[in-house]
Design an enzyme around this catalytic site. Structure first.
Site, PDB file in Angstrom:
ATOM      1  N   GLU A 167       0.828  -1.214   0.000  1.00 44.73           N
ATOM      2  CA  GLU A 167       0.000   0.000   0.000  1.00 44.73           C
ATOM      3  C   GLU A 167       0.858   1.259   0.000  1.00 44.73           C
ATOM      4  O   GLU A 167       0.382   2.356   0.303  1.00 44.73           O
ATOM      5  CB  GLU A 167      -0.979  -0.020   1.175  1.00 44.73           C
ATOM      6  N   HIS A 235      -4.035   1.696   7.627  1.00 47.69           N
ATOM      7  CA  HIS A 235      -2.653   1.999   7.227  1.00 47.69           C
ATOM      8  C   HIS A 235      -1.925   2.534   8.461  1.00 47.69           C
ATOM      9  O   HIS A 235      -2.548   3.179   9.323  1.00 47.69           O
ATOM     10  CB  HIS A 235      -2.598   3.079   6.140  1.00 47.69           C
ATOM     11  N   CYS A 352      -2.812  11.345   3.767  1.00 45.31           N
ATOM     12  CA  CYS A 352      -3.175  10.394   2.695  1.00 45.31           C
ATOM     13  C   CYS A 352      -3.116  11.065   1.344  1.00 45.31           C
ATOM     14  O   CYS A 352      -2.865  10.417   0.326  1.00 45.31           O
ATOM     15  CB  CYS A 352      -4.604   9.884   2.868  1.00 45.31           C
TER      16      CYS A 352
HETATM   17  O1  SUG Z   1      -7.827   2.931   0.720  1.00 46.97           O
HETATM   18  N1  SUG Z   1     -10.552   5.113   0.950  1.00 46.97           N
HETATM   19  C1  SUG Z   1      -9.127   4.903   0.949  1.00 46.97           C
HETATM   20  C2  SUG Z   1      -8.472   5.851   1.907  1.00 46.97           C
HETATM   21  C3  SUG Z   1      -6.984   5.818   1.786  1.00 46.97           C
HETATM   22  C4  SUG Z   1      -6.298   6.598   2.839  1.00 46.97           C
HETATM   23  N2  SUG Z   1      -4.892   6.561   2.650  1.00 46.97           N
HETATM   24  C5  SUG Z   1      -3.989   6.546   3.632  1.00 46.97           C
HETATM   25  N3  SUG Z   1      -4.265   6.251   4.851  1.00 46.97           N
HETATM   26  N4  SUG Z   1      -2.755   6.798   3.301  1.00 46.97           N
HETATM   27  C6  SUG Z   1      -8.784   3.452   1.286  1.00 46.97           C
HETATM   28  O2  SUG Z   1      -9.456   2.867   2.139  1.00 46.97           O
HETATM   29  C7  SUG Z   1     -12.810   4.775   0.096  1.00 46.97           C
HETATM   30  C8  SUG Z   1     -13.507   4.435  -1.173  1.00 46.97           C
HETATM   31  C9  SUG Z   1     -14.991   4.211  -1.052  1.00 46.97           C
HETATM   32  O3  SUG Z   1     -15.450   3.725  -0.029  1.00 46.97           O
HETATM   33  O4  SUG Z   1     -15.693   4.512  -2.037  1.00 46.97           O
HETATM   34  C10 SUG Z   1     -11.321   4.541  -0.009  1.00 46.97           C
HETATM   35  O5  SUG Z   1     -10.851   3.896  -0.908  1.00 46.97           O
END
Ligand code: SUG
Length: 421
Positions: A167, A235, A352
């Site tokens: 990731e 994460h 993020c």
């Molecule tokens: O991968 N949300 C992302 C958020 C990523 C956050 N990134 C870090 N922490 N670096 C994920 O979970 C939500 C999409 C949805 O529900 O439609 C989403 O993908």
């Protein structure tokens, strides 16, 4: 110019929506079905980028990936007709997801002072755990190869094999006396078996370290606390963030906190570890507020500032702890709240939304670097072309698809990035 940290923020794409696709991401689940506001979301992100420029920091941009993704729809045998059942609706929503905005998941970056060949190495993250994210890396790597095309200074690697989930920078921290000095690279992985997926596999992290030619003596592989994953820290960057000599962490971030701190201090004697105890901010409050999903920045005067989401500033337990910290003598001298509520509602805070690359800006394709004029131009494209609102029931609508595609094309035309069309 010397090596500096450049934050490459992902512009929120015109298909930004709340489809509840990420198991283990509590914000994504709790906002599933809500209407989203792509125009507001992108403008919030641009305001954050402007805020960094105003701090006299170098700011970069990655553009949204093509959505709806025709390749994914074809590969899944989904045609343009309305989906018939819930499972098909989720797959269609995956092809529409604007999740590439969270560029902390685009790649892992090892700056030149850390690598055997003296180049900055980037490995695109395969993001295989979540179907809607697994489609990103092929287009991400195209964008990385354009932005970092200068082979004398950069090496861009394809994602590691899909059997090992990766990731990217969200599970990677770099500590160093200064950005341009050799660093300690800390890879944080999860152990599978809990209620929520452990998205970062240890073997993926080890492969990235090898691909980047890192010195094993300056690498740490650290297990994330299973209770943090269970509480919604999908994460590591939801519970810890590092910048230069400082690690800012919740006390329940790592499976073996004391062992982790000792290993860091052993390899980087100047390390300063700022630990937030659960008695002051519970793990649940840390995750709900995204206190640690902050940009910990070194300002031109050498002081450090923490760019946090407004949600953290507004939470009494977090605010109390931050006020005490600021009254003390610690290394973090300023707290700067920003409004990224549209991204936050899908589990993406200030950290993020950015990928950190330590490099000489002169070696980066200038089309990916921002100044105020370019931000104004992008904001004008967003104001004109990004949908004001998307209801998850609109996903699949052909007229909306045309709007979303045209919006991205207009952006690429404005930025002169037609190679990515
Ligand atoms: O991968 N949300 C992302 C958020 C990523 C956050 N990134 C870090 N922490 N670096 C994920 O979970 C939500 C999409 C949805 O529900 O439609 C989403 O993908």
């Amino acid at each position: 110019m010397a090596l500096v940290e450049i934050n490459f923020d992902g512009l929120v794409g015109p298909s930004h929506n709340y489809a509840g696709l990420s198991l283990g991401n509590l914000a994504s689940a709790s906002h599933a079905g809500d209407p989203s506001y792509p125009r507001t979301a992108a403008l919030q992100g641009l305001a954050k980028m402007r805020h960094n420029l105003d701090l006299e920091l170098v700011q970069g941009l990655f553009v949204p990936l093509p959505r709806p993704n025709p390749g994914l729809l074809d590969a899944l045998g989904l045609d343009a007709r309305a989906p018939t059942d819930e499972a098909e609706k989720r797959l269609r929503a995956a092809a529409w997801s604007a999740s590439s905005m969270w560029t902390a998941n685009a790649a892992t970056v090892s700056p030149a002072p850390d690598t055997a060949d003296g180049r900055c190495h980037l490995t695109a993250a395969n993001l295989v755990t979540m179907p809607h994210r697994s489609q990103e890396w092929v287009d991400t790597v195209r964008q990385l190869r354009l932005a970092f095309a200068d082979a004398a200074h950069f090496a861009v690697h394809d994602a590691v094999p899909a059997c090992f989930g990766d990731e990217g920078a969200a599970n990677h921290m770099r500590m160093a006396a200064s950005h341009d000095a050799p660093g300690l690279e800390i890879f944080v992985y999860g152990r599978p078996g809990g209620a929520f997926p452990a998205r970062q596999h240890e073997q993926a992290s080890r492969a990235v370290a090898r691909l980047h030619g890192l010195d094993p003596a300056r690498c740490l592989f650290v297990e994330q606390a299973p209770e943090a994953i269970a509480a919604g820290a999908f994460h590591n960057d939801v519970v810890a963030v590092a910048n230069e000599r400082v690690l800012f962490t919740h006390e329940q971030a790592f499976a073996d906190p004391e062992g982790t701190y000792a290993a860091i201090r052993d390899r980087l004697p100047e390390a300063e570890i700022v630990i937030v105890p659960a008695s002051a901010v519970s793990l649940a409050d840390a995750i709900r507020s995204y206190l640690f999903n902050a940009q910990l920045l070194t300002l031109p005067d050498g002081g450090m500032a923490l760019v946090i989401p407004l949600e953290a500033w507004e939470m009494p337990s977090v605010r109390g702890w931050l006020d005490t910290m600021l009254a003390g003598n610690g290394p973090i001298r300023q707290v700067l709240p920003v409004d990224v509520r549209q991204s936050m509602a899908n589990g993406g805070g200030p950290a993020c939304l950015r990928l950190r690359v330590v490099a000489d800006p002169a070696t980066v394709d200038p089309r990916f670097l921002l100044d105020h004029d370019r931000i104004d131009q992008i904001a004008a494209v967003v104001a004109q072309h990004w949908p004001e609102q998307i209801d998850p029931r609109d996903i699949g609508n052909e007229a909306l698809a045309r709007t979303v595609i045209a919006a991205r094309q207009s952006l690429l035309g404005t930025l002169g990035l037609t190679e990515l069309l």
